[in-house]
Design a protein around this motif. Structure first.
Motif, short mmCIF file in Angstrom:
data_model
loop_
_atom_site.label_atom_id
_atom_site.label_comp_id
_atom_site.label_asym_id
_atom_site.label_seq_id
_atom_site.Cartn_x
_atom_site.Cartn_y
_atom_site.Cartn_z
N ILE A 90 -10.91 -18.44 0.16
CA ILE A 90 -12.26 -18.20 1.37
C ILE A 90 -13.38 -18.29 0.23
O ILE A 90 -14.81 -18.12 1.81
N GLY A 91 -13.78 -18.18 -0.72
CA GLY A 91 -14.76 -18.11 -1.13
C GLY A 91 -15.20 -16.96 -1.59
O GLY A 91 -16.20 -16.13 -2.46
N CYS A 92 -14.24 -15.57 -1.87
CA CYS A 92 -14.37 -13.87 -1.73
C CYS A 92 -13.03 -13.51 -1.26
O CYS A 92 -12.43 -14.27 -1.68
N TYR A 93 -12.62 -12.39 -2.04
CA TYR A 93 -11.48 -12.13 -2.21
C TYR A 93 -12.06 -9.50 -1.89
O TYR A 93 -12.56 -9.46 -2.59
N GLN A 94 -11.15 -9.60 -1.89
CA GLN A 94 -11.00 -7.92 -1.48
C GLN A 94 -9.83 -7.26 -2.45
O GLN A 94 -9.32 -7.98 -2.88
N GLU A 95 -11.21 -6.49 -3.21
CA GLU A 95 -10.44 -5.37 -4.13
C GLU A 95 -10.41 -4.48 -3.41
O GLU A 95 -10.86 -3.13 -3.06
N LEU A 96 -8.89 -3.08 -4.36
CA LEU A 96 -8.45 -2.38 -3.21
C LEU A 96 -7.70 -1.30 -4.35
O LEU A 96 -7.40 -1.90 -4.69
N GLU A 97 -8.92 -0.15 -4.69
CA GLU A 97 -9.01 0.11 -6.04
C GLU A 97 -8.07 1.93 -5.80
O GLU A 97 -8.76 2.33 -4.58
N PHE A 98 -7.05 2.48 -6.71
CA PHE A 98 -6.19 3.01 -6.58
C PHE A 98 -6.71 3.73 -7.85
O PHE A 98 -6.50 3.81 -8.49
N LYS A 99 -7.23 5.03 -7.54
CA LYS A 99 -6.74 5.83 -8.45
C LYS A 99 -5.43 7.11 -8.95
O LYS A 99 -5.16 7.57 -7.49
N PRO A 100 -4.78 7.72 -9.57
CA PRO A 100 -3.87 8.31 -9.80
C PRO A 100 -4.00 9.90 -9.30
O PRO A 100 -4.56 9.93 -9.41
N ASN A 101 -3.03 10.16 -8.71
CA ASN A 101 -3.32 12.44 -8.36
C ASN A 101 -1.74 12.69 -9.35
O ASN A 101 -1.80 11.62 -10.28
N LYS A 102 -1.86 14.00 -9.42
CA LYS A 102 -0.09 14.81 -10.57
C LYS A 102 0.61 14.43 -10.37
O LYS A 102 1.74 14.73 -11.43
N LEU B 202 1.32 -1.22 0.19
CA LEU B 202 0.47 -0.35 -0.25
C LEU B 202 0.97 0.96 -0.01
O LEU B 202 0.28 2.07 -0.57
N GLN B 203 1.86 1.23 0.93
CA GLN B 203 3.03 2.16 0.63
C GLN B 203 3.82 2.54 -0.76
O GLN B 203 3.65 3.38 -1.09
N ALA B 204 3.76 1.07 -1.92
CA ALA B 204 4.84 1.29 -2.66
C ALA B 204 3.77 1.79 -4.10
O ALA B 204 3.50 3.36 -4.29
N MET B 205 2.00 1.69 -3.52
CA MET B 205 0.74 2.11 -4.10
C MET B 205 1.37 3.82 -4.38
O MET B 205 1.27 4.90 -4.95
N ASP B 206 1.20 4.51 -2.99
CA ASP B 206 1.34 5.93 -2.78
C ASP B 206 2.53 7.00 -3.16
O ASP B 206 2.62 7.46 -3.47
N LEU B 207 3.43 5.91 -2.75
CA LEU B 207 5.12 6.08 -2.86
C LEU B 207 4.77 6.49 -4.62
O LEU B 207 5.47 7.37 -5.71
N CYS B 208 4.66 5.80 -5.79
CA CYS B 208 4.65 5.66 -7.08
C CYS B 208 2.52 7.19 -7.99
O CYS B 208 2.77 7.02 -8.97
N GLY B 209 2.52 7.31 -6.42
CA GLY B 209 1.69 8.42 -7.21
C GLY B 209 0.03 7.95 -6.98
O GLY B 209 -0.63 8.34 -8.24
N TYR B 210 -0.58 6.86 -6.03
CA TYR B 210 -1.57 6.12 -6.86
C TYR B 210 -2.95 7.00 -5.47
O TYR B 210 -1.46 5.91 -4.41
N SER B 211 -3.57 7.37 -5.22
CA SER B 211 -3.63 7.31 -3.95
C SER B 211 -5.68 5.75 -3.16
O SER B 211 -6.27 5.57 -4.31
N LEU B 212 -5.50 5.38 -2.17
CA LEU B 212 -6.49 4.50 -2.13
C LEU B 212 -7.98 5.13 -2.47
O LEU B 212 -8.24 5.75 -0.87
N VAL B 213 -8.88 4.70 -2.89
CA VAL B 213 -10.47 5.37 -3.03
C VAL B 213 -11.59 5.00 -3.18
O VAL B 213 -12.78 5.31 -2.54
N LYS B 214 -10.83 3.36 -3.34
CA LYS B 214 -12.01 2.32 -2.21
C LYS B 214 -11.92 0.79 -2.35
O LYS B 214 -10.74 0.81 -2.54
#
Length: 246
Positions: free
Chosen positions: A176-188, A147-159
């Motif tokens: 386990i029959g389900c999975y989590q999705e963490l959605e990142f959007k780019p910032n400037k 998650l920190q690496a995504m932030d360092l690349c300029g992407y914010s966790l939005v959903k």
């Protein structure tokens, strides 16, 4: 030690309190609790006592998207027993969270991830009683580095949400029959010109598998997966994330 009241369930006079001894947990953590059962005004027969780890999932039924509760783990605490009037029984309990438990305390702007323990108290000739209380599930060390690496690349966790189904990557599959999705959007300051990145984890004791869904301006969506040793440093994780995003 901090003690969190997880759930209070009562029916026909009997009551059960589930008290967790830790406030924050990560996927794969061991946890302990005390289940305190208090009798009511009369003797009662309890036909069973269970705890279940639950989450909310997005499901598709007849082309319609819905939200449903899904059990991802269950533990039998006690079989049939009698609780006398005014009697108190305390049952110590310990277990381990599944490594694939969704991260509910994730910091997403739109966080739809809910995880809770449901307590069930079954009494003969009565409707089952149950209650629930949210758990604060935080990322493991290696998940947090991703998650920190995504932030360092300029992407914010939005959903963040959880979907029904099975996740597959190179050499791994969810269980386990389900999975989590963490959605990142780019910032400037974002690198690589991606419209969106979705990150999912399939964790194990030694390795955390990561599936990335990359949405580009041209070429549509693509998937990339990696397997990260849980002992990697932040710099090592960031380098691998940059390599996969580029």
């Amino acid at each position: 030690m901090f003690k969190k009241l997880l759930a209070t369930v009562g029916i026909g006079g009997a009551k059960v309190d589930t008290i967790l001894t830790s406030e924050l947990l990560s996927p794969g953590d061991n946890f302990s609790a005390n289940i305190v059962i208090t009798g009511g005004d009369t003797e009662q027969t309890i036909s069973g006592l269970d705890l279940a780890l639950m989450t909310r999932v997005k499901v598709k039924r007849d082309e319609t998207d819905m939200i449903a509760n899904q059990r991802i783990a269950q533990w039998r605490i006690a079989d049939s027993f009698v609780i006398n009037a005014g009697e108190t029984k305390t049952i110590p309990f310990s277990a381990q969270l599944p490594y694939e438990t969704p991260i509910s305390a994730n910091g997403a702007r739109n966080n739809q991830t809910k995880v809770w323990i449901s307590t069930g108290l079954n009494i003969d000739m009565a409707i089952d009683a149950s209650d629930k209380d949210p758990l604060n599930i935080i990322a493991t060390s290696i998940q947090n580095k991703v998650l920190q690496a995504m932030d360092l690349c300029g992407y914010s966790l939005v959903k963040a949400d959880v979907e029904e189904g099975q996740l597959r990557g190179n050499g791994f599959v969810s269980s386990i029959g389900c999975y989590q999705e963490l959605e990142f959007k780019p910032n400037k300051f974002a690198l690589f010109g991606l419209n969106e990145v979705e990150v999912s984890f399939v964790a194990t004791p030694q390795v955390t598998h990561v599936l990335l869904e990359l949405d580009r301006n041209f070429g549509g969506d693509s998937y990339r997966s990696m397997s990260l040793d849980n002992g990697l440093s932040q710099d090592q994780v960031t380098a691998q994330i940059k390599n996969f995003l580029g």
